[in-house]
Design an enzyme around this catalytic site. Structure first.
Site, PDB file in Angstrom:
ATOM      1  CG  HIS A 116      -1.896  -1.084   1.339  1.00  0.00           C
ATOM      2  ND1 HIS A 116      -2.103  -1.811   2.488  1.00  0.00           N
ATOM      3  CD2 HIS A 116      -2.761  -1.595   0.422  1.00  0.00           C
ATOM      4  CE1 HIS A 116      -3.059  -2.702   2.288  1.00  0.00           C
ATOM      5  NE2 HIS A 116      -3.471  -2.600   1.035  1.00  0.00           N
ATOM      6  CE  LYS A 132     -13.584  -6.801   5.698  1.00  0.00           C
ATOM      7  NZ  LYS A 132     -13.155  -6.176   4.449  1.00  0.00           N
ATOM      8  NE  ARG A 140      -2.686  -7.599  -4.030  1.00  0.00           N
ATOM      9  CZ  ARG A 140      -3.423  -7.827  -2.965  1.00  0.00           C
ATOM     10  NH1 ARG A 140      -2.843  -8.166  -1.830  1.00  0.00           N
ATOM     11  NH2 ARG A 140      -4.722  -7.753  -3.026  1.00  0.00           N
ATOM     12  CB  SER A 159      -4.207  -6.913   4.552  1.00  0.00           C
ATOM     13  OG  SER A 159      -3.623  -5.708   4.114  1.00  0.00           O
TER      14      SER A 159
HETATM   15  P1  ADP Z   1      -9.756  -3.933   0.012  1.00  0.00           P
HETATM   16  O1  ADP Z   1     -10.411  -4.293   1.314  1.00  0.00           O
HETATM   17  O2  ADP Z   1     -10.461  -2.874  -0.777  1.00  0.00           O
HETATM   18  O3  ADP Z   1      -9.280  -5.092  -0.837  1.00  0.00           O
HETATM   19  P2  ADP Z   1      -7.036  -3.580   0.810  1.00  0.00           P
HETATM   20  O4  ADP Z   1      -6.702  -2.878   2.071  1.00  0.00           O
HETATM   21  O5  ADP Z   1      -6.771  -5.038   0.777  1.00  0.00           O
HETATM   22  O6  ADP Z   1      -8.496  -3.175   0.520  1.00  0.00           O
HETATM   23  O7  ADP Z   1      -6.286  -2.937  -0.437  1.00  0.00           O
HETATM   24  C1  ADP Z   1      -6.507  -1.640  -0.911  1.00  0.00           C
HETATM   25  C2  ADP Z   1      -5.883  -1.475  -2.304  1.00  0.00           C
HETATM   26  O8  ADP Z   1      -4.504  -1.786  -2.258  1.00  0.00           O
HETATM   27  C3  ADP Z   1      -6.450  -2.401  -3.366  1.00  0.00           C
HETATM   28  O9  ADP Z   1      -6.431  -1.699  -4.608  1.00  0.00           O
HETATM   29  C4  ADP Z   1      -5.487  -3.536  -3.425  1.00  0.00           C
HETATM   30  O10 ADP Z   1      -5.488  -4.174  -4.701  1.00  0.00           O
HETATM   31  C5  ADP Z   1      -4.189  -2.779  -3.215  1.00  0.00           C
HETATM   32  N1  ADP Z   1      -3.135  -3.623  -2.663  1.00  0.00           N
HETATM   33  C6  ADP Z   1      -3.230  -4.489  -1.634  1.00  0.00           C
HETATM   34  N2  ADP Z   1      -2.042  -5.075  -1.397  1.00  0.00           N
HETATM   35  C7  ADP Z   1      -1.169  -4.553  -2.316  1.00  0.00           C
HETATM   36  C8  ADP Z   1       0.209  -4.784  -2.609  1.00  0.00           C
HETATM   37  N3  ADP Z   1       0.925  -5.673  -1.907  1.00  0.00           N
HETATM   38  N4  ADP Z   1       0.781  -4.081  -3.613  1.00  0.00           N
HETATM   39  C9  ADP Z   1       0.035  -3.194  -4.330  1.00  0.00           C
HETATM   40  N5  ADP Z   1      -1.269  -2.950  -4.113  1.00  0.00           N
HETATM   41  C10 ADP Z   1      -1.867  -3.616  -3.117  1.00  0.00           C
END
Ligand code: ADP
Length: 155
Positions: free
Chosen positions: A19, A43, A92, A130
């Site tokens: 992120h 959630k 990703r 995550s």
């Molecule tokens: P959500 O609950 O919307 O999936 P996340 O917190 O998992 O939210 O992720 C938010 C954004 O960050 C999404 O666009 C996701 O694809 C992107 N993202 C998550 N992990 C990575 C990563 N390791 N590298 C790049 N982008 C990521």
């Protein structure tokens, strides 16, 4: 000129190096980036909202154009309220693509016509997820490789 404001929405439970990399790479593209923590009351989160806000704020203490907010409801409604005409998302792999493309197209078709800007993750971050970090943390494993350097972790 109107400010180019982007919303980077997610649950960020927790915020990861993946992120962070997306936000830092986007700093040049936008005048302002709002990291928007979506709150879904049905959630369960590992880190509560206040913890996530202060964790993320600690990462971007050096970046005045980044701020952290939380919201309930539709992401595009929050974007409109904040004057953001762009959503920022990270990709990703093809799974992210399939999922994100549908949402992005629908958001574009809605009245406000919000554009989504995608950044492809760097290879070193593309495995960071995550959900897996939460499992490691719950089992008392070391997550420091996956979260931003210097991020304030709750004590
Ligand atoms: P959500 O609950 O919307 O999936 P996340 O917190 O998992 O939210 O992720 C938010 C954004 O960050 C999404 O666009 C996701 O694809 C992107 N993202 C998550 N992990 C990575 C990563 N390791 N590298 C790049 N982008 C990521």
């Amino acid at each position: 000129m109107t400010k180019r404001i982007a919303l980077f929405p997610g649950s960020f439970d927790p915020f990861t190096r993946g992120h962070e990399s997306v936000v830092r790479r986007a700093l040049d593209l936008f005048d302002e980036i709002i990291i928007a923590i979506g709150v879904n009351s049905s959630k369960k989160y590992l880190f509560d909202l206040d913890q996530r806000v202060s964790m993320i704020e600690s990462v971007f203490a050096d970046a005045p154009s980044v701020r952290v907010e939380s919201y309930k409801g539709l992401t595009i409604d929050f974007a409109i309220r904040e004057g953001a005409r762009y959503l920022l998302r990270g990709l990703r792999n093809s799974r992210d693509f399939e999922y994100e493309a549908e949402i992005a197209r629908m958001n574009l078709m809605m009245e406000a016509g919000i554009e989504t800007v995608f950044l492809i993750s760097l290879p070193e971050y593309s495995a960071i997820n995550s959900t897996i970090i939460r499992e490691i943390y719950k089992n008392k494993g070391d997550i420091s490789t996956f979260v931003p350097e210097g991020m304030n972790m709750p004590s």
